[in-house]
Design a protein around this motif. Structure first.
Motif, PDB file in Angstrom:
ATOM      1  N   PRO A  15       0.820  -1.217   0.000  1.00  0.00           N
ATOM      2  CA  PRO A  15       0.000   0.000   0.000  1.00  0.00           C
ATOM      3  C   PRO A  15       0.853   1.266   0.000  1.00  0.00           C
ATOM      4  CG  PRO A  15      -0.046  -1.032   2.163  1.00  0.00           C
ATOM      5  CD  PRO A  15       0.743  -1.942   1.265  1.00  0.00           C
ATOM      6  N   LYS A  16       0.216   2.352  -0.403  1.00  0.00           N
ATOM      7  CA  LYS A  16       0.872   3.647  -0.534  1.00  0.00           C
ATOM      8  C   LYS A  16       1.617   4.057   0.747  1.00  0.00           C
ATOM      9  CE  LYS A  16      -1.713   6.704  -2.537  1.00  0.00           C
ATOM     10  NZ  LYS A  16      -2.628   7.784  -2.906  1.00  0.00           N
ATOM     11  N   ASP A  17       1.025   3.806   1.898  1.00  0.00           N
ATOM     12  CA  ASP A  17       1.657   4.239   3.152  1.00  0.00           C
ATOM     13  C   ASP A  17       2.857   3.381   3.556  1.00  0.00           C
ATOM     14  OD1 ASP A  17       0.028   2.057   3.745  1.00  0.00           O
ATOM     15  OD2 ASP A  17      -0.562   2.835   5.704  1.00  0.00           O
ATOM     16  N   LYS A  18       3.091   2.280   2.863  1.00  0.00           N
ATOM     17  CA  LYS A  18       4.258   1.419   3.138  1.00  0.00           C
ATOM     18  C   LYS A  18       5.344   1.548   2.068  1.00  0.00           C
ATOM     19  CE  LYS A  18       2.376  -0.747   6.674  1.00  0.00           C
ATOM     20  NZ  LYS A  18       2.501  -0.134   7.968  1.00  0.00           N
ATOM     21  N   ALA A  19       5.076   2.319   1.013  1.00  0.00           N
ATOM     22  CA  ALA A  19       6.056   2.485  -0.076  1.00  0.00           C
ATOM     23  C   ALA A  19       7.272   3.238   0.445  1.00  0.00           C
ATOM     24  CB  ALA A  19       5.427   3.235  -1.241  1.00  0.00           C
ATOM     25  N   VAL A  20       8.449   2.894  -0.064  1.00  0.00           N
ATOM     26  CA  VAL A  20       9.688   3.556   0.361  1.00  0.00           C
ATOM     27  C   VAL A  20      10.108   4.646  -0.629  1.00  0.00           C
ATOM     28  CG1 VAL A  20      10.508   1.581   1.707  1.00  0.00           C
ATOM     29  CG2 VAL A  20      11.136   1.780  -0.717  1.00  0.00           C
ATOM     30  N   PHE A  21       9.243   4.949  -1.580  1.00  0.00           N
ATOM     31  CA  PHE A  21       9.518   6.005  -2.551  1.00  0.00           C
ATOM     32  C   PHE A  21       8.207   6.674  -2.916  1.00  0.00           C
ATOM     33  CE2 PHE A  21       8.954   2.002  -4.770  1.00  0.00           C
ATOM     34  CZ  PHE A  21       7.948   2.313  -5.661  1.00  0.00           C
ATOM     35  N   GLY A  22       8.306   7.798  -3.586  1.00  0.00           N
ATOM     36  CA  GLY A  22       7.124   8.519  -4.038  1.00  0.00           C
ATOM     37  C   GLY A  22       7.501   9.448  -5.182  1.00  0.00           C
TER      38      GLY A  22
ATOM     39  N   TYR B 176       0.648   2.923  -9.551  1.00  0.00           N
ATOM     40  CA  TYR B 176       1.557   1.972  -8.907  1.00  0.00           C
ATOM     41  C   TYR B 176       2.661   1.599  -9.880  1.00  0.00           C
ATOM     42  CZ  TYR B 176      -0.846  -1.645 -11.632  1.00  0.00           C
ATOM     43  OH  TYR B 176      -1.373  -2.394 -12.658  1.00  0.00           O
ATOM     44  N   VAL B 177       3.722   1.020  -9.347  1.00  0.00           N
ATOM     45  CA  VAL B 177       4.760   0.411 -10.172  1.00  0.00           C
ATOM     46  C   VAL B 177       4.762  -1.075  -9.821  1.00  0.00           C
ATOM     47  CG1 VAL B 177       6.176   2.480 -10.409  1.00  0.00           C
ATOM     48  CG2 VAL B 177       6.601   0.940  -8.514  1.00  0.00           C
ATOM     49  N   SER B 178       5.223  -1.884 -10.755  1.00  0.00           N
ATOM     50  CA  SER B 178       5.248  -3.318 -10.477  1.00  0.00           C
ATOM     51  C   SER B 178       6.534  -3.927 -11.011  1.00  0.00           C
ATOM     52  CB  SER B 178       4.024  -4.006 -11.097  1.00  0.00           C
ATOM     53  OG  SER B 178       4.050  -3.891 -12.499  1.00  0.00           O
ATOM     54  N   GLN B 179       6.867  -5.045 -10.396  1.00  0.00           N
ATOM     55  CA  GLN B 179       8.032  -5.802 -10.847  1.00  0.00           C
ATOM     56  C   GLN B 179       7.812  -7.259 -10.498  1.00  0.00           C
ATOM     57  OE1 GLN B 179      11.625  -4.603  -8.852  1.00  0.00           O
ATOM     58  NE2 GLN B 179      10.787  -4.887  -6.820  1.00  0.00           N
ATOM     59  N   VAL B 180       8.444  -8.121 -11.281  1.00  0.00           N
ATOM     60  CA  VAL B 180       8.372  -9.551 -11.031  1.00  0.00           C
ATOM     61  C   VAL B 180       9.701  -9.987 -10.422  1.00  0.00           C
ATOM     62  CG1 VAL B 180       8.167 -11.832 -12.085  1.00  0.00           C
ATOM     63  CG2 VAL B 180       6.742  -9.936 -12.898  1.00  0.00           C
TER      64      VAL B 180
ATOM     65  N   ARG C 150       4.773 -11.136  -8.099  1.00  0.00           N
ATOM     66  CA  ARG C 150       4.604  -9.864  -8.804  1.00  0.00           C
ATOM     67  C   ARG C 150       4.284  -8.833  -7.745  1.00  0.00           C
ATOM     68  NH1 ARG C 150      -0.079  -7.048 -10.991  1.00  0.00           N
ATOM     69  NH2 ARG C 150       0.662  -5.521 -12.483  1.00  0.00           N
ATOM     70  N   GLU C 151       5.228  -7.915  -7.525  1.00  0.00           N
ATOM     71  CA  GLU C 151       5.019  -6.860  -6.541  1.00  0.00           C
ATOM     72  C   GLU C 151       4.322  -5.686  -7.209  1.00  0.00           C
ATOM     73  OE1 GLU C 151       8.777  -5.827  -4.822  1.00  0.00           O
ATOM     74  OE2 GLU C 151       8.737  -7.540  -3.465  1.00  0.00           O
ATOM     75  N   LYS C 152       3.271  -5.225  -6.598  1.00  0.00           N
ATOM     76  CA  LYS C 152       2.493  -4.095  -7.072  1.00  0.00           C
ATOM     77  C   LYS C 152       2.585  -3.051  -5.957  1.00  0.00           C
ATOM     78  CE  LYS C 152      -2.128  -3.459  -9.011  1.00  0.00           C
ATOM     79  NZ  LYS C 152      -3.404  -4.142  -9.258  1.00  0.00           N
ATOM     80  N   ILE C 153       3.334  -1.979  -6.223  1.00  0.00           N
ATOM     81  CA  ILE C 153       3.641  -1.001  -5.181  1.00  0.00           C
ATOM     82  C   ILE C 153       2.931   0.316  -5.481  1.00  0.00           C
ATOM     83  CG2 ILE C 153       5.482   0.198  -3.937  1.00  0.00           C
ATOM     84  CD1 ILE C 153       7.365  -2.039  -5.240  1.00  0.00           C
ATOM     85  N   TYR C 154       1.939   0.628  -4.661  1.00  0.00           N
ATOM     86  CA  TYR C 154       1.287   1.934  -4.745  1.00  0.00           C
ATOM     87  C   TYR C 154       2.187   2.919  -4.021  1.00  0.00           C
ATOM     88  CZ  TYR C 154      -2.784  -0.548  -6.371  1.00  0.00           C
ATOM     89  OH  TYR C 154      -3.635  -1.314  -7.114  1.00  0.00           O
TER      90      TYR C 154
END
Length: 160
Positions: A16-23, A58-62, A67-71
């Protein structure tokens, strides 16, 4: 390390957005806890994996079988028109930070807080300062109304 897997086999991990380490800031610049991200390869990877769904950008990577989906946090939008080109019939194609190119739609443009945007169906695209400076030769003011002139035709730009 990215692997090649059938998309149906992948386990989706949503951050979730509040756990992302970038913005992304209001200028379309990526940042983390240490400041602006300046390494071109990281910026390119983030921009190229940018997507949008009902929960936002969001950005995603495998990675292996995941598959990580990072808001991530952003201001107004995460899509920016960073450049444009004009073809032989004076049609303007916008180049987005994702490297995607789309047609400029003069009837979908609007100005808000001295920034230019193009409205899309689900989100807005903000013009970077660089793109706006390049586009300025197509912009005119008529009284307090801003116009964009394409093929000699002026289009009013809505003020919001």
């Amino acid at each position: 390390m990215e692997g090649k897997h059938n998309q149906e086999e992948l386990i989706e991990v949503v951050i979730p957005k509040d756990k992302a380490v970038f913005g992304m800031n209001e200028l379309g610049k990526w940042y983390n806890e240490f400041g602006l991200i300046t390494k071109p390869s990281i910026i390119k990877k983030l921009n190229s994996s940018l997507s949008f769904d009902e929960c936002g950008f969001y950005v995603s990577q495998v990675i292996d079988t995941r598959r990580e989906k990072i808001y991530f946090p952003y201001v107004e939008t995460a899509l920016f028109a960073i450049d444009f080109s004009i073809n032989d019939v004076n049609n303007i194609r916008l180049k987005l930070n994702t490297k995607e190119q789309i047609q400029l739609d003069p009837e979908s443009l609007f100005v808000k807080d001295d920034c230019l945007y193009q409205e899309q169906s689900e989100y807005c695209i903000k013009f970077s300062e660089r793109a706006l400076v390049k586009l300025s030769k197509n912009l005119e003011e008529e009284g307090d109304q801003l116009l964009i002139v394409i093929n000699g035709h002026p289009y009013s730009i809505e003020q919001r």
